[in-house]
Design an enzyme around this catalytic site. Sequence first.
Site, PDB file in Angstrom:
ATOM      1  N   GLY A 153     -15.493  81.120  56.548  1.00 31.97           N
ATOM      2  CA  GLY A 153     -15.319  81.490  55.144  1.00 31.97           C
ATOM      3  C   GLY A 153     -13.968  81.111  54.574  1.00 31.97           C
ATOM      4  O   GLY A 153     -13.369  81.874  53.820  1.00 31.97           O
ATOM      5  N   GLY A 154     -13.488  79.912  54.938  1.00 28.37           N
ATOM      6  CA  GLY A 154     -12.152  79.483  54.509  1.00 28.37           C
ATOM      7  C   GLY A 154     -12.003  79.298  53.004  1.00 28.37           C
ATOM      8  O   GLY A 154     -10.892  79.352  52.467  1.00 28.37           O
ATOM      9  N   ASP A 168     -22.718  74.313  63.499  1.00 33.62           N
ATOM     10  CA  ASP A 168     -22.181  75.523  62.866  1.00 33.62           C
ATOM     11  C   ASP A 168     -23.270  76.606  62.851  1.00 33.62           C
ATOM     12  O   ASP A 168     -24.397  76.334  62.415  1.00 33.62           O
ATOM     13  CB  ASP A 168     -21.762  75.147  61.437  1.00 33.62           C
ATOM     14  CG  ASP A 168     -20.973  76.227  60.746  1.00 33.62           C
ATOM     15  OD1 ASP A 168     -20.325  77.040  61.435  1.00 33.62           O
ATOM     16  OD2 ASP A 168     -20.979  76.244  59.494  1.00 33.62           O
ATOM     17  N   HIS A 169     -22.952  77.794  63.299  1.00 33.19           N
ATOM     18  CA  HIS A 169     -23.907  78.911  63.323  1.00 33.19           C
ATOM     19  C   HIS A 169     -25.248  78.512  63.955  1.00 33.19           C
ATOM     20  O   HIS A 169     -26.313  78.676  63.358  1.00 33.19           O
ATOM     21  CB  HIS A 169     -24.160  79.462  61.913  1.00 33.19           C
ATOM     22  CG  HIS A 169     -22.961  80.128  61.341  1.00 33.19           C
ATOM     23  ND1 HIS A 169     -22.561  81.387  61.722  1.00 33.19           N
ATOM     24  CD2 HIS A 169     -22.048  79.698  60.464  1.00 33.19           C
ATOM     25  CE1 HIS A 169     -21.449  81.700  61.075  1.00 33.19           C
ATOM     26  NE2 HIS A 169     -21.104  80.696  60.318  1.00 33.19           N
ATOM     27  N   GLY A 207     -18.752  81.537  51.225  1.00 41.32           N
ATOM     28  CA  GLY A 207     -18.896  81.377  49.782  1.00 41.32           C
ATOM     29  C   GLY A 207     -17.698  81.954  49.044  1.00 41.32           C
ATOM     30  O   GLY A 207     -16.666  82.246  49.644  1.00 41.32           O
ATOM     31  N   SER A 267     -24.444  72.600  59.759  1.00 43.57           N
ATOM     32  CA  SER A 267     -25.301  73.787  59.845  1.00 43.57           C
ATOM     33  C   SER A 267     -26.703  73.337  60.222  1.00 43.57           C
ATOM     34  O   SER A 267     -27.033  72.149  60.129  1.00 43.57           O
ATOM     35  CB  SER A 267     -25.328  74.519  58.498  1.00 43.57           C
ATOM     36  OG  SER A 267     -25.999  73.717  57.539  1.00 43.57           O
ATOM     37  N   ASN A 316     -12.883  77.269  58.999  1.00 44.71           N
ATOM     38  CA  ASN A 316     -14.066  76.593  58.470  1.00 44.71           C
ATOM     39  C   ASN A 316     -14.067  76.597  56.945  1.00 44.71           C
ATOM     40  O   ASN A 316     -13.922  77.651  56.324  1.00 44.71           O
ATOM     41  CB  ASN A 316     -15.335  77.321  58.924  1.00 44.71           C
ATOM     42  CG  ASN A 316     -15.548  77.266  60.416  1.00 44.71           C
ATOM     43  OD1 ASN A 316     -14.715  76.740  61.154  1.00 44.71           O
ATOM     44  ND2 ASN A 316     -16.665  77.803  60.861  1.00 44.71           N
ATOM     45  N   THR A 328     -17.866  75.656  51.202  1.00 39.02           N
ATOM     46  CA  THR A 328     -18.151  75.801  49.762  1.00 39.02           C
ATOM     47  C   THR A 328     -17.134  75.062  48.889  1.00 39.02           C
ATOM     48  O   THR A 328     -17.493  74.455  47.875  1.00 39.02           O
ATOM     49  CB  THR A 328     -18.172  77.294  49.389  1.00 39.02           C
ATOM     50  OG1 THR A 328     -19.099  77.964  50.257  1.00 39.02           O
ATOM     51  CG2 THR A 328     -18.612  77.499  47.954  1.00 39.02           C
ATOM     52  N   ASP A 374     -24.406  81.307  67.503  1.00 38.81           N
ATOM     53  CA  ASP A 374     -24.228  82.512  66.694  1.00 38.81           C
ATOM     54  C   ASP A 374     -25.206  83.569  67.172  1.00 38.81           C
ATOM     55  O   ASP A 374     -26.315  83.697  66.664  1.00 38.81           O
ATOM     56  CB  ASP A 374     -24.446  82.182  65.212  1.00 38.81           C
ATOM     57  CG  ASP A 374     -24.192  83.386  64.321  1.00 38.81           C
ATOM     58  OD1 ASP A 374     -24.003  84.503  64.857  1.00 38.81           O
ATOM     59  OD2 ASP A 374     -24.191  83.221  63.087  1.00 38.81           O
TER      60      ASP A 374
HETATM   61  P1  13P Z   1     -17.111  78.702  53.159  1.00 41.91           P
HETATM   62  O1  13P Z   1     -18.328  78.059  52.631  1.00 41.91           O
HETATM   63  O2  13P Z   1     -16.844  80.033  52.557  1.00 41.91           O
HETATM   64  O3  13P Z   1     -15.908  77.799  53.063  1.00 41.91           O
HETATM   65  O4  13P Z   1     -17.351  78.986  54.704  1.00 41.91           O
HETATM   66  C1  13P Z   1     -17.579  77.933  55.595  1.00 41.91           C
HETATM   67  C2  13P Z   1     -17.927  78.410  56.959  1.00 41.91           C
HETATM   68  O5  13P Z   1     -17.457  79.415  57.437  1.00 41.91           O
HETATM   69  C3  13P Z   1     -18.859  77.596  57.757  1.00 41.91           C
HETATM   70  O6  13P Z   1     -19.211  78.215  58.942  1.00 41.91           O
END
Ligand code: 13P
Length: 287
Positions: A208-209, A84-85, A178, A49, A229, A232, A105
């Site tokens: 948001g995996g 990322d983003h 998260g 990120s 992805n 968290t 993004d």
């Molecule tokens: P999480 O933190 O929910 O696993 O999401 C990670 C993510 O999508 C990074 O772009």
Amino acid sequence: MLVSATEMLKKAVAGKYAVGQFNINNLEWTKAILTTAQENNSPVILGVSEGAGKYMTGFKTVAAMVKAMIDELNITVPVALHLDHGSYDGCYKCIEAGFSSVMFDGSHFPIAENVAKTSELVKVCHEKGISIEAEVGSIGGEEDGVVGAGEIADPDECKKIADLGVDFLAAGIGNIHGKYPENWKGLDFDALAKTKALIGNLPLVLHGGTGIPADMIQKAISLGVAKINVNTECQLYFQEATRKYIEAGKDLEGKGFDPRKLLAPGTEAIKVIVKEKMELFGSINKA
Ligand code: 13P
């Protein structure tokens, strides 16, 4: 082997599995993820990120560390180093620093501006053999201070962005970054199927995996998701193992204060969760 993410994700779509993007924060994270990928003969994507890039003193440091580590550890599985983003400026910084993949993004821009900026970046990336991900429909939750509402991406907008030549596309389908709240409605598979029908074989990305139940992950993969992805969950595993080490008083025994000892349980815990995700995503032995 540092490569763009294009080929590994094309193979994943064809083979009906997904490649994990695991976000890195430091040397321990990077080492844990690279060695797990090698041990399991799995392709892998290291996500960085903008905040993590800053934390590690800049994207040049990150690229130099990852390239050197791939070499020193004899990592032969395909590895993509991916922003990322990314912001518009962040993408250019990573392209220059030697990343092999970026995500632009532009989901917060009006669609016309997202289209213009994405088209330009597609051209620049492809001239350099770098893969590029775009996003439609902002992913909810909080990441690096950016809070999105968890939109469902409009399939027609997805098609519009897909047609710009991006290599893979993140489409919001109710996923958030998260931990998921108790009352989360789950992924919107209808929206996913509609988008898939419009974009054909272009790999889809699920952000948001963390915390998405296994059956939903598998269904998403069957509907064309080829990159998932996870961030968290690695942090939580690291935190729990580190907490246990300190609560057990291990840092007070002998040389237990040595950072190499203090960070070892957390690093091992990251390896455990990364392997679990690779098994669930089906990427083991797909290098
Ligand atoms: P999480 O933190 O929910 O696993 O999401 C990670 C993510 O999508 C990074 O772009």
